[in-house]
Enzyme design. Structure first.
Site, PDB file in Angstrom:
ATOM      1  N   ASP A   1       0.810  -1.092  -0.062  1.00 37.58           N
ATOM      2  CA  ASP A   1       0.150   0.304  -0.113  1.00 37.58           C
ATOM      3  C   ASP A   1       1.037   1.196  -0.174  1.00 37.58           C
ATOM      4  OD1 ASP A   1      -2.749   1.357   0.596  1.00 37.58           O
ATOM      5  OD2 ASP A   1      -1.411   2.180   2.001  1.00 37.58           O
TER       6      ASP A   1
ATOM      7  N   TYR B   1       3.220   9.652  -0.294  1.00 40.09           N
ATOM      8  CA  TYR B   1       4.020   9.210   0.723  1.00 40.09           C
ATOM      9  C   TYR B   1       5.451   9.308   0.350  1.00 40.09           C
ATOM     10  CZ  TYR B   1      -0.188   6.337   2.625  1.00 40.09           C
ATOM     11  OH  TYR B   1      -1.189   6.156   3.220  1.00 40.09           O
TER      12      TYR B   1
ATOM     13  N   LYS C   1      -2.300   5.793  -4.515  1.00 39.06           N
ATOM     14  CA  LYS C   1      -3.545   6.796  -4.222  1.00 39.06           C
ATOM     15  C   LYS C   1      -3.517   8.077  -4.664  1.00 39.06           C
ATOM     16  CE  LYS C   1      -3.929   4.770   0.434  1.00 39.06           C
ATOM     17  NZ  LYS C   1      -2.486   4.545   0.963  1.00 39.06           N
TER      18      LYS C   1
ATOM     19  N   HIS D   1      -7.554   9.227  -2.288  1.00 46.12           N
ATOM     20  CA  HIS D   1      -6.978   9.345  -0.918  1.00 46.12           C
ATOM     21  C   HIS D   1      -7.892   9.930   0.129  1.00 46.12           C
ATOM     22  CE1 HIS D   1      -2.922   8.993   1.064  1.00 46.12           C
ATOM     23  NE2 HIS D   1      -3.758   8.862   2.007  1.00 46.12           N
TER      24      HIS D   1
END
Ligand SMILES: NC(=O)c1ccc[n+]([C@@H]2O[C@H](COP(=O)([O-])OP(=O)(O)OC[C@H]3O[C@@H](n4cnc5c(N)ncnc54)[C@H](OP(=O)(O)O)[C@@H]3O)[C@@H](O)[C@H]2O)c1
Length: 341
Positions: free
Chosen positions: A70, A75, A104, A137
Protein backbone atom coordinates in the site's frame (compact mmCIF):
# COMPACT_ATOMS: atom_id res chain seq x y z
CA UNK A 1 23.61 -25.22 0.03
CA UNK A 2 21.31 -25.85 -2.93
CA UNK A 3 19.10 -27.93 -0.64
CA UNK A 4 18.85 -25.01 1.77
CA UNK A 5 17.92 -22.63 -1.09
CA UNK A 6 15.18 -24.98 -2.30
CA UNK A 7 13.91 -25.25 1.27
CA UNK A 8 13.83 -21.46 1.67
CA UNK A 9 12.07 -21.07 -1.69
CA UNK A 10 9.44 -23.66 -0.74
CA UNK A 11 8.94 -21.95 2.61
CA UNK A 12 8.35 -18.62 0.86
CA UNK A 13 5.85 -20.08 -1.59
CA UNK A 14 3.97 -21.80 1.22
CA UNK A 15 3.75 -18.61 3.26
CA UNK A 16 2.50 -16.50 0.33
CA UNK A 17 -0.13 -19.11 -0.43
CA UNK A 18 -1.24 -19.22 3.17
CA UNK A 19 -2.26 -15.56 3.11
CA UNK A 20 -6.06 -15.46 2.71
CA UNK A 21 -7.55 -13.59 -0.22
CA UNK A 22 -10.74 -11.57 -0.50
CA UNK A 23 -12.73 -11.31 -3.75
CA UNK A 24 -13.15 -7.88 -5.28
CA UNK A 25 -16.35 -6.96 -7.12
CA UNK A 26 -14.63 -7.66 -10.47
CA UNK A 27 -13.77 -11.23 -9.46
CA UNK A 28 -10.08 -10.54 -8.85
CA UNK A 29 -8.42 -11.47 -5.54
CA UNK A 30 -6.88 -9.09 -3.01
CA UNK A 31 -4.37 -10.58 -0.51
CA UNK A 32 -5.88 -10.16 2.97
CA UNK A 33 -2.80 -8.42 4.41
CA UNK A 34 -0.91 -5.46 2.98
CA UNK A 35 2.41 -3.93 3.93
CA UNK A 36 1.98 -0.24 4.79
CA UNK A 37 4.68 2.11 3.54
CA UNK A 38 3.92 5.51 5.02
CA UNK A 39 6.98 6.73 6.92
CA UNK A 40 5.32 9.66 8.68
CA UNK A 41 5.46 13.42 8.72
CA UNK A 42 7.64 15.96 10.56
CA UNK A 43 8.38 19.69 10.43
CA UNK A 44 10.14 19.19 7.07
CA UNK A 45 7.17 17.41 5.50
CA UNK A 46 6.85 13.73 4.59
CA UNK A 47 9.67 11.60 6.04
CA UNK A 48 11.76 10.03 3.30
CA UNK A 49 13.36 6.61 3.20
CA UNK A 50 17.06 6.68 4.05
CA UNK A 51 19.70 4.41 2.55
CA UNK A 52 17.03 2.42 0.68
CA UNK A 53 15.55 1.20 3.96
CA UNK A 54 12.10 0.97 2.41
CA UNK A 55 13.33 -0.89 -0.69
CA UNK A 56 15.05 -3.40 1.59
CA UNK A 57 11.94 -3.72 3.75
CA UNK A 58 9.85 -4.54 0.66
CA UNK A 59 12.45 -7.07 -0.55
CA UNK A 60 12.30 -8.76 2.84
CA UNK A 61 8.51 -8.64 2.91
CA UNK A 62 8.32 -10.38 -0.47
CA UNK A 63 10.61 -13.12 0.87
CA UNK A 64 8.23 -13.54 3.81
CA UNK A 65 5.21 -13.93 1.54
CA UNK A 66 3.76 -10.40 1.46
CA UNK A 67 2.22 -9.78 -1.96
CA UNK A 68 0.16 -6.65 -1.27
CA UNK A 69 1.77 -3.21 -0.92
CA UNK A 70 0.00 0.00 0.00
CA UNK A 71 1.45 3.33 -1.04
CA UNK A 72 0.26 6.79 -2.14
CA UNK A 73 1.72 9.58 -4.20
CA UNK A 74 1.90 11.77 -1.05
CA UNK A 75 4.04 9.18 0.83
CA UNK A 76 6.88 9.65 -1.63
CA UNK A 77 7.69 5.94 -1.39
CA UNK A 78 6.58 4.75 -4.82
CA UNK A 79 10.09 4.67 -6.33
CA UNK A 80 11.63 2.35 -3.76
CA UNK A 81 8.60 0.05 -3.69
CA UNK A 82 8.69 -0.25 -7.47
CA UNK A 83 12.45 -0.82 -7.37
CA UNK A 84 12.08 -3.71 -4.91
CA UNK A 85 9.25 -5.34 -6.84
CA UNK A 86 11.18 -5.08 -10.10
CA UNK A 87 14.25 -6.64 -8.46
CA UNK A 88 12.13 -9.58 -7.31
CA UNK A 89 10.54 -9.94 -10.74
CA UNK A 90 13.97 -9.83 -12.42
CA UNK A 91 15.35 -12.48 -10.07
CA UNK A 92 12.37 -14.72 -10.93
CA UNK A 93 11.06 -14.88 -7.34
CA UNK A 94 7.68 -13.40 -8.30
CA UNK A 95 5.74 -12.38 -11.39
CA UNK A 96 4.06 -8.99 -11.66
CA UNK A 97 0.71 -10.80 -11.55
CA UNK A 98 1.59 -12.22 -8.10
CA UNK A 99 1.79 -8.71 -6.67
CA UNK A 100 -1.14 -6.52 -5.66
CA UNK A 101 -0.10 -2.89 -5.73
CA UNK A 102 -2.28 -0.11 -4.33
CA UNK A 103 -1.53 3.59 -4.72
CA UNK A 104 -3.56 6.76 -4.20
CA UNK A 105 -4.44 10.03 -5.89
CA UNK A 106 -3.50 13.10 -3.86
CA UNK A 107 -6.02 15.85 -3.08
CA UNK A 108 -4.37 18.52 -5.23
CA UNK A 109 -5.15 16.59 -8.44
CA UNK A 110 -8.91 16.14 -8.15
CA UNK A 111 -10.06 17.72 -11.43
CA UNK A 112 -11.07 15.02 -13.89
CA UNK A 113 -8.35 16.08 -16.36
CA UNK A 114 -5.68 15.85 -13.63
CA UNK A 115 -6.33 12.24 -12.64
CA UNK A 116 -4.77 10.43 -15.62
CA UNK A 117 -1.55 12.48 -15.50
CA UNK A 118 -1.38 11.92 -11.71
CA UNK A 119 -1.64 8.16 -12.10
CA UNK A 120 0.88 8.24 -14.96
CA UNK A 121 3.31 10.07 -12.64
CA UNK A 122 2.82 7.35 -10.01
CA UNK A 123 3.36 4.62 -12.60
CA UNK A 124 6.56 6.29 -13.79
CA UNK A 125 7.87 6.38 -10.21
CA UNK A 126 6.84 2.78 -9.62
CA UNK A 127 8.27 1.73 -12.98
CA UNK A 128 5.06 -0.23 -13.64
CA UNK A 129 2.53 -0.35 -16.50
CA UNK A 130 -0.44 -0.58 -14.16
CA UNK A 131 -1.44 -0.71 -10.51
CA UNK A 132 -3.96 -3.16 -9.11
CA UNK A 133 -5.92 -0.58 -7.18
CA UNK A 134 -6.06 3.20 -7.45
CA UNK A 135 -7.74 4.96 -4.53
CA UNK A 136 -8.98 8.51 -4.15
CA UNK A 137 -7.04 9.28 -0.94
CA UNK A 138 -9.64 11.73 0.44
CA UNK A 139 -12.98 13.08 -0.83
CA UNK A 140 -11.41 16.53 -0.30
CA UNK A 141 -10.14 18.48 -3.33
CA UNK A 142 -7.42 21.11 -2.79
CA UNK A 143 -5.74 23.71 -4.98
CA UNK A 144 -1.97 23.72 -5.51
CA UNK A 145 -1.52 26.14 -2.58
CA UNK A 146 -3.68 23.88 -0.40
CA UNK A 147 -6.61 26.27 -0.35
CA UNK A 148 -9.91 24.38 -0.65
CA UNK A 149 -11.11 23.64 -4.17
CA UNK A 150 -14.76 22.99 -4.88
CA UNK A 151 -14.16 20.00 -7.20
CA UNK A 152 -16.90 17.49 -6.57
CA UNK A 153 -15.51 14.07 -5.67
CA UNK A 154 -17.81 12.56 -8.32
CA UNK A 155 -15.92 14.57 -10.94
CA UNK A 156 -12.70 13.09 -9.55
CA UNK A 157 -14.28 9.64 -9.70
CA UNK A 158 -14.93 10.07 -13.44
CA UNK A 159 -11.19 10.58 -13.79
CA UNK A 160 -10.52 7.32 -11.92
CA UNK A 161 -13.04 5.58 -14.19
CA UNK A 162 -11.13 6.99 -17.21
CA UNK A 163 -7.86 5.58 -15.81
CA UNK A 164 -9.40 2.17 -15.35
CA UNK A 165 -10.81 2.16 -18.90
CA UNK A 166 -7.30 2.89 -20.17
CA UNK A 167 -5.93 -0.12 -18.26
CA UNK A 168 -3.67 1.96 -16.01
CA UNK A 169 -5.34 0.43 -12.96
CA UNK A 170 -7.23 -2.85 -12.62
CA UNK A 171 -9.61 -1.53 -9.97
CA UNK A 172 -10.59 1.77 -8.36
CA UNK A 173 -11.75 2.68 -4.89
CA UNK A 174 -11.86 5.35 -2.21
CA UNK A 175 -10.28 6.15 1.14
CA UNK A 176 -11.55 8.21 4.09
CA UNK A 177 -15.12 8.40 2.73
CA UNK A 178 -18.00 8.35 5.20
CA UNK A 179 -21.21 6.37 4.70
CA UNK A 180 -23.17 9.24 3.17
CA UNK A 181 -20.40 9.90 0.64
CA UNK A 182 -20.11 6.21 -0.18
CA UNK A 183 -23.90 5.99 -0.70
CA UNK A 184 -23.78 8.87 -3.15
CA UNK A 185 -20.90 7.25 -4.98
CA UNK A 186 -22.77 3.96 -5.30
CA UNK A 187 -25.78 5.81 -6.71
CA UNK A 188 -23.89 7.93 -9.24
CA UNK A 189 -20.80 5.93 -10.23
CA UNK A 190 -20.58 4.02 -13.50
CA UNK A 191 -17.86 1.78 -12.02
CA UNK A 192 -18.67 0.90 -8.40
CA UNK A 193 -15.76 1.26 -5.96
CA UNK A 194 -13.96 -2.04 -5.35
CA UNK A 195 -12.41 -1.02 -2.02
CA UNK A 196 -12.75 1.40 0.87
CA UNK A 197 -9.65 2.20 2.95
CA UNK A 198 -10.34 3.65 6.39
CA UNK A 199 -8.82 3.80 9.88
CA UNK A 200 -9.79 0.73 11.92
CA UNK A 201 -8.27 -0.60 15.14
CA UNK A 202 -9.71 -1.65 18.51
CA UNK A 203 -10.48 1.96 19.40
CA UNK A 204 -12.31 2.64 16.13
CA UNK A 205 -14.24 -0.43 15.10
CA UNK A 206 -16.32 1.28 12.36
CA UNK A 207 -19.01 -1.40 12.46
CA UNK A 208 -21.73 0.50 10.56
CA UNK A 209 -19.46 1.73 7.78
CA UNK A 210 -17.82 -1.69 7.38
CA UNK A 211 -21.23 -3.41 7.26
CA UNK A 212 -22.51 -0.90 4.71
CA UNK A 213 -19.45 -1.30 2.47
CA UNK A 214 -19.42 -5.09 2.69
CA UNK A 215 -23.18 -5.33 2.00
CA UNK A 216 -22.44 -3.41 -1.20
CA UNK A 217 -19.61 -5.69 -2.31
CA UNK A 218 -16.82 -3.28 -1.34
CA UNK A 219 -13.70 -4.77 0.29
CA UNK A 220 -12.65 -2.79 3.36
CA UNK A 221 -8.96 -2.12 4.10
CA UNK A 222 -7.87 -1.03 7.60
CA UNK A 223 -5.13 1.54 8.06
CA UNK A 224 -3.27 2.04 11.37
CA UNK A 225 -4.51 -1.42 12.47
CA UNK A 226 -2.47 -1.48 15.69
CA UNK A 227 -3.97 1.75 17.01
CA UNK A 228 -2.61 2.63 20.47
CA UNK A 229 -0.85 -0.72 20.92
CA UNK A 230 2.28 0.60 19.20
CA UNK A 231 3.96 3.96 19.55
CA UNK A 232 2.98 6.21 16.67
CA UNK A 233 5.89 8.20 15.26
CA UNK A 234 7.60 8.11 18.63
CA UNK A 235 4.47 9.02 20.61
CA UNK A 236 2.49 6.82 23.01
CA UNK A 237 -1.24 7.18 22.41
CA UNK A 238 -3.85 6.70 25.14
CA UNK A 239 -5.64 3.34 24.84
CA UNK A 240 -4.89 -0.38 25.10
CA UNK A 241 -1.22 -1.40 24.93
CA UNK A 242 0.46 -4.66 23.92
CA UNK A 243 0.12 -6.01 27.47
CA UNK A 244 -3.61 -5.31 27.70
CA UNK A 245 -5.13 -8.14 29.81
CA UNK A 246 -8.12 -8.83 27.52
CA UNK A 247 -5.92 -9.09 24.44
CA UNK A 248 -3.24 -11.04 26.34
CA UNK A 249 -5.75 -13.68 27.42
CA UNK A 250 -6.84 -14.25 23.82
CA UNK A 251 -3.21 -14.20 22.60
CA UNK A 252 -2.14 -16.80 25.17
CA UNK A 253 -4.96 -19.12 24.10
CA UNK A 254 -3.65 -19.19 20.49
CA UNK A 255 0.06 -18.83 21.37
CA UNK A 256 0.15 -15.56 19.45
CA UNK A 257 1.08 -11.99 20.33
CA UNK A 258 -1.54 -9.34 21.04
CA UNK A 259 -0.60 -7.58 17.77
CA UNK A 260 -1.28 -10.78 15.85
CA UNK A 261 -4.65 -11.07 17.62
CA UNK A 262 -5.58 -7.54 16.52
CA UNK A 263 -4.64 -8.28 12.89
CA UNK A 264 -6.61 -11.53 13.03
CA UNK A 265 -9.61 -9.68 14.51
CA UNK A 266 -9.60 -7.64 11.28
CA UNK A 267 -9.17 -10.61 8.93
CA UNK A 268 -11.98 -12.46 10.72
CA UNK A 269 -14.18 -9.42 10.03
CA UNK A 270 -13.18 -9.80 6.32
CA UNK A 271 -11.11 -6.61 6.52
CA UNK A 272 -7.61 -6.30 5.00
CA UNK A 273 -5.15 -4.93 7.60
CA UNK A 274 -2.41 -2.65 6.28
CA UNK A 275 0.43 -3.19 8.75
CA UNK A 276 3.56 -1.11 8.35
CA UNK A 277 6.93 -2.27 9.58
CA UNK A 278 10.44 -1.71 8.31
CA UNK A 279 11.75 -4.50 10.56
CA UNK A 280 12.16 -8.09 9.37
CA UNK A 281 11.19 -9.69 12.68
CA UNK A 282 8.05 -7.60 13.01
CA UNK A 283 7.05 -8.20 9.40
CA UNK A 284 7.38 -11.94 10.07
CA UNK A 285 5.23 -11.60 13.20
CA UNK A 286 2.57 -9.62 11.36
CA UNK A 287 2.14 -12.10 8.52
CA UNK A 288 1.99 -15.10 10.83
CA UNK A 289 -1.76 -14.84 11.39
CA UNK A 290 -3.24 -17.26 8.89
CA UNK A 291 -3.22 -20.43 11.01
CA UNK A 292 -5.81 -19.47 13.62
CA UNK A 293 -9.07 -17.57 13.91
CA UNK A 294 -11.02 -15.88 16.67
CA UNK A 295 -14.42 -16.91 18.02
CA UNK A 296 -17.45 -14.61 17.73
CA UNK A 297 -17.13 -13.94 21.45
CA UNK A 298 -13.48 -12.89 21.14
CA UNK A 299 -14.31 -10.58 18.24
CA UNK A 300 -17.07 -9.03 20.34
CA UNK A 301 -14.67 -8.54 23.29
CA UNK A 302 -12.23 -6.63 21.07
CA UNK A 303 -15.09 -4.56 19.61
CA UNK A 304 -15.76 -3.36 23.15
CA UNK A 305 -12.58 -1.22 23.09
CA UNK A 306 -14.37 1.09 20.62
CA UNK A 307 -14.15 4.72 21.70
CA UNK A 308 -14.41 6.23 18.15
CA UNK A 309 -10.81 7.46 18.52
CA UNK A 310 -9.07 8.51 15.32
CA UNK A 311 -5.31 9.00 15.04
CA UNK A 312 -5.69 10.43 11.53
CA UNK A 313 -7.85 13.49 12.11
CA UNK A 314 -7.08 16.31 9.63
CA UNK A 315 -9.25 18.84 11.45
CA UNK A 316 -7.46 21.60 9.46
CA UNK A 317 -9.72 20.55 6.56
CA UNK A 318 -12.91 20.52 8.57
CA UNK A 319 -14.38 23.60 6.88
CA UNK A 320 -14.17 21.80 3.52
CA UNK A 321 -17.64 20.80 2.27
CA UNK A 322 -16.52 17.17 1.82
CA UNK A 323 -14.75 16.78 5.17
CA UNK A 324 -15.76 13.21 6.11
CA UNK A 325 -15.45 13.21 9.93
CA UNK A 326 -17.14 14.93 12.89
CA UNK A 327 -15.83 18.44 13.46
CA UNK A 328 -13.92 19.34 16.63
CA UNK A 329 -13.85 22.63 18.59
CA UNK A 330 -10.17 23.52 18.13
CA UNK A 331 -8.85 22.41 14.73
CA UNK A 332 -5.07 22.19 14.31
CA UNK A 333 -3.06 24.28 11.82
CA UNK A 334 -2.64 22.76 8.36
CA UNK A 335 0.84 21.13 8.25
CA UNK A 336 0.72 21.06 4.43
CA UNK A 337 0.65 24.87 4.26
CA UNK A 338 4.30 25.93 4.33
CA UNK A 339 3.73 28.96 6.59
CA UNK A 340 2.37 26.59 9.29
CA UNK A 341 5.35 24.24 9.29
N1 LIG B 1 -5.56 6.02 3.55
C1 LIG B 1 -5.05 6.77 4.49
O1 LIG B 1 -5.42 7.94 4.67
C2 LIG B 1 -3.96 6.20 5.37
C3 LIG B 1 -3.62 6.85 6.59
C4 LIG B 1 -2.63 6.30 7.39
C5 LIG B 1 -2.00 5.12 7.00
N2 LIG B 1 -2.32 4.51 5.79
C6 LIG B 1 -1.64 3.25 5.36
O2 LIG B 1 -1.75 2.29 6.40
C7 LIG B 1 -0.43 1.87 6.79
C8 LIG B 1 -0.41 1.44 8.24
O3 LIG B 1 -0.78 2.48 9.08
P1 LIG B 1 0.23 3.12 10.11
O4 LIG B 1 1.57 3.14 9.49
O5 LIG B 1 -0.41 4.37 10.57
O6 LIG B 1 0.16 2.19 11.38
P2 LIG B 1 0.34 0.69 11.89
O7 LIG B 1 0.64 -0.24 10.80
O8 LIG B 1 -0.84 0.43 12.78
O9 LIG B 1 1.58 0.87 12.87
C9 LIG B 1 2.83 1.10 12.39
C10 LIG B 1 3.80 1.19 13.58
O10 LIG B 1 3.82 -0.03 14.30
C11 LIG B 1 5.15 -0.53 14.40
N3 LIG B 1 5.03 -2.01 14.29
C12 LIG B 1 4.60 -2.71 13.22
N4 LIG B 1 4.62 -4.03 13.49
C13 LIG B 1 5.07 -4.16 14.76
C14 LIG B 1 5.31 -5.28 15.61
N5 LIG B 1 5.05 -6.51 15.18
N6 LIG B 1 5.79 -5.03 16.86
C15 LIG B 1 6.02 -3.78 17.30
N7 LIG B 1 5.81 -2.68 16.54
C16 LIG B 1 5.32 -2.87 15.28
C17 LIG B 1 5.90 0.10 13.24
O11 LIG B 1 7.26 0.32 13.55
P3 LIG B 1 8.48 -0.16 12.63
O12 LIG B 1 8.25 0.23 11.22
O13 LIG B 1 9.63 0.57 13.26
O14 LIG B 1 8.56 -1.64 12.84
C18 LIG B 1 5.18 1.44 13.09
O15 LIG B 1 5.73 2.40 13.97
C19 LIG B 1 0.46 3.05 6.41
O16 LIG B 1 1.84 2.73 6.37
C20 LIG B 1 -0.15 3.43 5.07
O17 LIG B 1 0.29 2.54 4.06
C21 LIG B 1 -3.31 5.03 5.01
Amino acid sequence: MLGACVFVALLVITTAEKVAKFKLNDGRDMPALALGTYLGFNQNGVIKSENKQLRDAVLNAIDLGYRHFDTASIYDTEEEIGEAIKMKIDSGDVKRSDIFLTTKLWNTRHRRDQVLPALKDSLTKLGMDYVDLYLMHWPIGLNEDYSHSDVDFMETWRGLEDAMKQGLTKAIGVSNFNEEQLKRMLEEATVKPAALQIEIHPQIVQKDLVDFAQENGIVVMAYSPFGSLVSRFGMQMPGPKMDDPVLTEIANKYKKTTLQVVLRWLVDRKIVPIAKSLHAKRQAENINIFDFSLSEDEIRKINEFDSHTRFTLPSFWQTHPYYPFDKIDTPIADPFVKSNM
